[in-house]
Design an enzyme around this catalytic site. Structure first.
Site, mmCIF file in Angstrom:
data_model
loop_
_atom_site.group_PDB
_atom_site.id
_atom_site.type_symbol
_atom_site.label_atom_id
_atom_site.label_comp_id
_atom_site.label_asym_id
_atom_site.label_seq_id
_atom_site.Cartn_x
_atom_site.Cartn_y
_atom_site.Cartn_z
ATOM 1 N N SER A 117 0.839 -1.105 0.040
ATOM 2 C CA SER A 117 0.082 -0.022 0.216
ATOM 3 C C SER A 117 0.728 1.316 -0.168
ATOM 4 O O SER A 117 1.777 1.327 0.434
ATOM 5 C CB SER A 117 -0.668 0.228 1.313
ATOM 6 O OG SER A 117 -1.434 1.268 1.343
ATOM 7 N N TYR A 141 -3.006 0.121 9.526
ATOM 8 C CA TYR A 141 -2.996 -0.624 8.137
ATOM 9 C C TYR A 141 -1.590 -0.780 7.379
ATOM 10 O O TYR A 141 -1.274 -1.571 6.958
ATOM 11 C CB TYR A 141 -4.241 0.064 7.262
ATOM 12 C CG TYR A 141 -4.203 -0.364 6.078
ATOM 13 C CD1 TYR A 141 -4.499 -1.619 5.438
ATOM 14 C CD2 TYR A 141 -3.922 0.435 4.940
ATOM 15 C CE1 TYR A 141 -4.355 -2.150 4.352
ATOM 16 C CE2 TYR A 141 -3.646 0.295 3.543
ATOM 17 C CZ TYR A 141 -3.976 -1.299 3.252
ATOM 18 O OH TYR A 141 -4.070 -1.660 1.926
ATOM 19 N N LYS A 145 1.192 -3.772 6.445
ATOM 20 C CA LYS A 145 1.522 -3.987 5.133
ATOM 21 C C LYS A 145 3.242 -4.070 5.322
ATOM 22 O O LYS A 145 3.881 -4.883 4.660
ATOM 23 C CB LYS A 145 1.251 -3.239 4.271
ATOM 24 C CG LYS A 145 -0.191 -3.127 3.744
ATOM 25 C CD LYS A 145 -0.590 -4.612 3.242
ATOM 26 C CE LYS A 145 -2.113 -4.573 2.824
ATOM 27 N NZ LYS A 145 -2.510 -5.759 2.425
#
Ligand code: UDP
Length: 319
Positions: A117, A141, A145
């Site tokens: 991302s 989030y 990743k």
């Protein structure tokens, strides 16, 4: 090639699978259907309904199918939610990914593609953002990743595990076949939400923040057509036999949230009332990708770089 696709019932996964099956690969979809849709699973794919938290189910999927490569799309993906539920993200996203990696390694699989991302770059020093930019996750989030990317690095060093980490900027659009597109519940993304206003399903769009240091005060994002993302996965998979790779994926052009709303007005012919509200926590002001590396190394060339085309395909699908 036999490819295990986690999250293959979701937006990006299901569209990448259309391309894989078109070029003759065999696909096994592993999805818990919490967010994905059974109807989005390609009819020619084998479907396993399962949860990555259930390690026995993951193990038995590798044991039953002769998996040669893995594409890992399944993930919690909401920046805003991750700022409220860090354990769901740094906990479950990471644990589920590690379960998958552990079984892949144990079953001799050495090819893996991770959906990563742009949220790795909260505070970039250069714009557009290339792969040498320092990593500062913008949220739990993005951190999830980052942790999975770091694990891949070590698996490569220790086992010769070949991976591609593909950092998507803002995926949008739908498959030109019209069969698959974005269908989240709840929908949080800008383009589908704006199109919901045009469809009469939402009264107005609230733009999160109007005082960012950008040309009109709203956030700038780089939108990439989901079909161009799919093509990047296919090229990356072919290149894995040589070495592991990390690529930023976007079009190298940023649009403000107000410009996106205006493009949607032009495509739909609807006035789309908009208002400016507070910032959404975890949102950086500007995210624009440099994808020079994947262009140079793999010859990737986006087929649909125009925002207007991206919105038109999304609009066809949502209608
Ligand atoms: N956004 C917005 N209103 C909405 C949804 C999103 O203003 O109803 C903004 C969001 O704050 C960000 C941009 O649109 O600046 C893109 O957000 P999205 O959730 O689509 O993707 P993300 O950048 O989080 O991956």
């Amino acid at each position: 090639m036999n490819i295990l696709v986690t999250g293959g019932a979701g937006y990006i996964g299901s569209i990448v699978i259309e391309e894989l099956i078109r070029q003759g690969d065999a696909v096994i979809v592993f999805d818990n259907l919490y967010y994905g849709h059974r109807a989005a699973v390609h009819p020619e794919a084998v479907f396993v309904e399962g949860d990555l938290a259930d390690q026995a189910a993951v193990k038995s999927t590798f044991g039953t199918h002769d998996v040669e490569a893995v594409m890992h799309f399944a993930s919690y993906t909401l920046v805003g939610e991750s700022m409220e539920q860090p354990f769901k993200y740094i906990g479950d996203n990471v644990t589920n990914g590690l379960n998958l990696l552990q079984e892949a390694v144990a079953h001799g699989v050495r090819r893996f593609i991770l959906s990563s991302s742009a949220n790795l770059f909260f505070d970039p020093e250069r714009m557009p953002i290339d792969e040498d930019e320092r990593i500062v996750p913008g949220s739990p989030y993005g951190e999830s990743k980052n942790i999975l990317e770091r694990m891949l690095h070590w698996l490569d060093r220790i086992y010769g595990f070949r991976y591609a980490a593909l950092r998507y900027f803002n995926a949008a659009g739908a498959s030109p076949s019209g069969e698959r597109g974005e269908d989240h519940d709840p929908e949080t993304h800008l383009i589908p939400r704006v199109l919901q206003v045009a469809l009469g399903q939402r009264e107005r769009i609230t733009i999160f923040g109007g005082d960012y240091p950008t040309r009109d005060g709203t956030c700038v994002r780089d939108y990439i057509h989901v079909i161009d993302l799919a093509q990047a996965h296919i090229l990356a998979l072919q290149a894995l036999d040589e070495s592991s790779r990390t690529y930023n994926l976007g079009n190298g052009r940023g649009f403000t949230n107000k410009e996106v709303v205006e493009t949607c007005r032009r495509v739909t012919g609807h006035p789309i009332p908009a208002e400016v509200g507070p910032h959404r926590p975890g949102d950086p002001a500007v995210l624009v990708a440099s994808s020079e590396k994947i262009r140079r190394e793999l010859g990737w060339e986006p087929q649909y770089p125009d925002l207007r085309t991206i919105v038109e395909h999304a609009w066809e699908w949502h209608r």
